[in-house]
Design a protein around this motif. Structure first.
Motif, PDB file in Angstrom:
ATOM      1  N   ASN A 113       0.859  -1.166   0.000  1.00 50.62           N
ATOM      2  CA  ASN A 113       0.000   0.000   0.000  1.00 50.62           C
ATOM      3  C   ASN A 113       0.905   1.227   0.000  1.00 50.62           C
ATOM      4  O   ASN A 113       2.128   1.078  -0.006  1.00 50.62           O
ATOM      5  N   PRO A 114       0.373   2.416   0.016  1.00 46.94           N
ATOM      6  CA  PRO A 114       1.244   3.595  -0.016  1.00 46.94           C
ATOM      7  C   PRO A 114       2.196   3.725   1.174  1.00 46.94           C
ATOM      8  O   PRO A 114       3.187   4.434   1.090  1.00 46.94           O
ATOM      9  N   ASP A 115       1.923   3.019   2.251  1.00 46.74           N
ATOM     10  CA  ASP A 115       2.763   3.142   3.443  1.00 46.74           C
ATOM     11  C   ASP A 115       3.862   2.093   3.544  1.00 46.74           C
ATOM     12  O   ASP A 115       4.816   2.266   4.285  1.00 46.74           O
ATOM     13  N   GLY A 116       3.730   0.962   2.855  1.00 46.59           N
ATOM     14  CA  GLY A 116       4.735  -0.078   3.007  1.00 46.59           C
ATOM     15  C   GLY A 116       4.397  -1.330   2.228  1.00 46.59           C
ATOM     16  O   GLY A 116       3.496  -1.362   1.398  1.00 46.59           O
ATOM     17  N   ILE A 117       5.125  -2.392   2.560  1.00 49.73           N
ATOM     18  CA  ILE A 117       4.981  -3.673   1.860  1.00 49.73           C
ATOM     19  C   ILE A 117       4.883  -4.786   2.894  1.00 49.73           C
ATOM     20  O   ILE A 117       5.472  -4.698   3.969  1.00 49.73           O
ATOM     21  N   THR A 118       4.111  -5.808   2.576  1.00 49.92           N
ATOM     22  CA  THR A 118       3.967  -6.972   3.442  1.00 49.92           C
ATOM     23  C   THR A 118       4.369  -8.209   2.663  1.00 49.92           C
ATOM     24  O   THR A 118       3.896  -8.440   1.553  1.00 49.92           O
ATOM     25  N   LEU A 119       5.247  -9.000   3.254  1.00 50.79           N
ATOM     26  CA  LEU A 119       5.696 -10.260   2.659  1.00 50.79           C
ATOM     27  C   LEU A 119       5.211 -11.394   3.559  1.00 50.79           C
ATOM     28  O   LEU A 119       5.604 -11.473   4.720  1.00 50.79           O
ATOM     29  N   ASN A 120       4.351 -12.254   3.039  1.00 49.08           N
ATOM     30  CA  ASN A 120       3.827 -13.389   3.797  1.00 49.08           C
ATOM     31  C   ASN A 120       4.492 -14.666   3.306  1.00 49.08           C
ATOM     32  O   ASN A 120       4.205 -15.146   2.209  1.00 49.08           O
ATOM     33  N   PHE A 121       5.363 -15.208   4.126  1.00 51.61           N
ATOM     34  CA  PHE A 121       6.065 -16.447   3.799  1.00 51.61           C
ATOM     35  C   PHE A 121       5.298 -17.624   4.384  1.00 51.61           C
ATOM     36  O   PHE A 121       4.923 -17.601   5.557  1.00 51.61           O
ATOM     37  N   ASP A 122       5.053 -18.649   3.573  1.00 56.88           N
ATOM     38  CA  ASP A 122       4.459 -19.884   4.085  1.00 56.88           C
ATOM     39  C   ASP A 122       4.964 -21.053   3.249  1.00 56.88           C
ATOM     40  O   ASP A 122       5.740 -20.880   2.323  1.00 56.88           O
ATOM     41  N   HIS A 123       4.515 -22.246   3.595  1.00 55.44           N
ATOM     42  CA  HIS A 123       4.956 -23.453   2.898  1.00 55.44           C
ATOM     43  C   HIS A 123       4.069 -23.790   1.712  1.00 55.44           C
ATOM     44  O   HIS A 123       4.119 -24.895   1.206  1.00 55.44           O
ATOM     45  N   LYS A 124       3.242 -22.861   1.294  1.00 55.72           N
ATOM     46  CA  LYS A 124       2.288 -23.041   0.195  1.00 55.72           C
ATOM     47  C   LYS A 124       1.433 -24.287   0.451  1.00 55.72           C
ATOM     48  O   LYS A 124       0.852 -24.426   1.496  1.00 55.72           O
ATOM     49  N   ASN A 125       1.389 -25.193  -0.490  1.00 61.72           N
ATOM     50  CA  ASN A 125       0.549 -26.384  -0.335  1.00 61.72           C
ATOM     51  C   ASN A 125       1.327 -27.585   0.169  1.00 61.72           C
ATOM     52  O   ASN A 125       0.813 -28.695   0.184  1.00 61.72           O
ATOM     53  N   LYS A 126       2.565 -27.365   0.572  1.00 59.15           N
ATOM     54  CA  LYS A 126       3.363 -28.471   1.086  1.00 59.15           C
ATOM     55  C   LYS A 126       3.050 -28.676   2.560  1.00 59.15           C
ATOM     56  O   LYS A 126       2.901 -27.702   3.301  1.00 59.15           O
ATOM     57  N   PRO A 127       2.929 -29.922   3.003  1.00 55.22           N
ATOM     58  CA  PRO A 127       2.717 -30.143   4.422  1.00 55.22           C
ATOM     59  C   PRO A 127       3.947 -29.732   5.202  1.00 55.22           C
ATOM     60  O   PRO A 127       5.040 -29.806   4.670  1.00 55.22           O
ATOM     61  N   PRO A 128       3.876 -29.311   6.400  1.00 55.83           N
ATOM     62  CA  PRO A 128       2.669 -29.130   7.189  1.00 55.83           C
ATOM     63  C   PRO A 128       2.029 -27.775   6.894  1.00 55.83           C
ATOM     64  O   PRO A 128       2.713 -26.814   6.584  1.00 55.83           O
ATOM     65  N   TYR A 132       2.851 -19.581   9.082  1.00 57.01           N
ATOM     66  CA  TYR A 132       3.363 -18.640   8.111  1.00 57.01           C
ATOM     67  C   TYR A 132       4.041 -17.518   8.871  1.00 57.01           C
ATOM     68  O   TYR A 132       3.826 -17.324  10.070  1.00 57.01           O
ATOM     69  N   LEU A 133       4.863 -16.781   8.163  1.00 56.35           N
ATOM     70  CA  LEU A 133       5.625 -15.703   8.764  1.00 56.35           C
ATOM     71  C   LEU A 133       5.354 -14.451   7.951  1.00 56.35           C
ATOM     72  O   LEU A 133       5.530 -14.433   6.742  1.00 56.35           O
ATOM     73  N   SER A 134       4.884 -13.415   8.603  1.00 60.03           N
ATOM     74  CA  SER A 134       4.530 -12.179   7.946  1.00 60.03           C
ATOM     75  C   SER A 134       5.530 -11.097   8.321  1.00 60.03           C
ATOM     76  O   SER A 134       5.794 -10.869   9.503  1.00 60.03           O
ATOM     77  N   VAL A 135       6.080 -10.426   7.303  1.00 53.27           N
ATOM     78  CA  VAL A 135       7.029  -9.331   7.520  1.00 53.27           C
ATOM     79  C   VAL A 135       6.409  -8.074   6.934  1.00 53.27           C
ATOM     80  O   VAL A 135       6.097  -8.027   5.748  1.00 53.27           O
ATOM     81  N   GLN A 136       6.211  -7.085   7.771  1.00 58.19           N
ATOM     82  CA  GLN A 136       5.648  -5.821   7.322  1.00 58.19           C
ATOM     83  C   GLN A 136       6.728  -4.751   7.430  1.00 58.19           C
ATOM     84  O   GLN A 136       7.293  -4.538   8.493  1.00 58.19           O
ATOM     85  N   LEU A 137       6.992  -4.111   6.307  1.00 57.22           N
ATOM     86  CA  LEU A 137       8.015  -3.077   6.242  1.00 57.22           C
ATOM     87  C   LEU A 137       7.365  -1.759   5.812  1.00 57.22           C
ATOM     88  O   LEU A 137       6.571  -1.741   4.879  1.00 57.22           O
ATOM     89  N   ARG A 138       7.725  -0.709   6.487  1.00 57.27           N
ATOM     90  CA  ARG A 138       7.171   0.609   6.178  1.00 57.27           C
ATOM     91  C   ARG A 138       8.196   1.443   5.448  1.00 57.27           C
ATOM     92  O   ARG A 138       9.375   1.350   5.682  1.00 57.27           O
ATOM     93  N   TRP A 139       7.713   2.267   4.549  1.00 58.44           N
ATOM     94  CA  TRP A 139       8.622   3.226   3.912  1.00 58.44           C
ATOM     95  C   TRP A 139       8.099   4.655   4.049  1.00 58.44           C
ATOM     96  O   TRP A 139       8.665   5.593   3.537  1.00 58.44           O
ATOM     97  N   ARG A 140       7.002   4.808   4.732  1.00 60.56           N
ATOM     98  CA  ARG A 140       6.493   6.137   4.964  1.00 60.56           C
ATOM     99  C   ARG A 140       6.121   6.325   6.397  1.00 60.56           C
ATOM    100  O   ARG A 140       5.750   5.453   7.100  1.00 60.56           O
TER     101      ARG A 140
END
Length: 140
Positions: A113-128, A132-140
């Motif tokens: 969004n205009p304030d930053g970026i969010t990266l959501n890391f997960d294992h997709k469809n692989k078990p288990p 998930y791990l969410s990283v939110q970074l701001r640039w404003r």
């Protein structure tokens, strides 16, 4: 009710424990004289930390990819500027290509969004399918 045991009386409310025919366990409840129904208290199951421990262990496998992304953003001002410019111009394909160019195994779901970026890391469809791990970074 088969059995009722009064636990305490405070003011006009009475706390009791009752064994009901449809449950094999006793249930704590409070009875107030102005209410026509008892107030039941939630009962929690016995804790088992095995799932939590497995989830924490599987989340550790995501950390090297997160660390690689963050190191790239820290150490490369040109990369950071390009990523930020593409995100602000809503060029999703460019943002995804830049993140993939880092060389990580698990490609995150990216939102911005205009304030930053969010990266959501997960294992997709692989078990288990546990974490998930969410990283939110701001640039404003």
């Amino acid at each position: 009710m088969e059995e009722v045991r009064i636990l305490c009386t405070k003011g006009m409310a009475t706390m009791y424990q009752a064994l009901y025919y449809h449950r094999n366990t006793t249930t704590s409840a409070a009875f107030h004289p102005y209410l026509h129904y008892p107030i039941y208290f939630r009962e929690f199951p016995e804790v088992n930390p095995a799932k939590l421990m497995d989830s924490a262990k599987d989340t550790l496998t995501l950390l090297p990819d997160v660390e690689a992304c963050l190191n790239q953003l820290i150490n490369s001002p040109d990369f950071s500027k390009n990523l930020m410019s593409a995100a602000q111009l809503s060029k999703t394909a460019t943002v995804e290509q830049l993140i993939k160019s880092i060389g990580i195994k698990e490609i995150p779901k990216i939102s911005y969004n205009p304030d930053g970026i969010t990266l959501n890391f997960d294992h997709k469809n692989k078990p288990p399918h546990c974490c998930y791990l969410s990283v939110q970074l701001r640039w404003r």
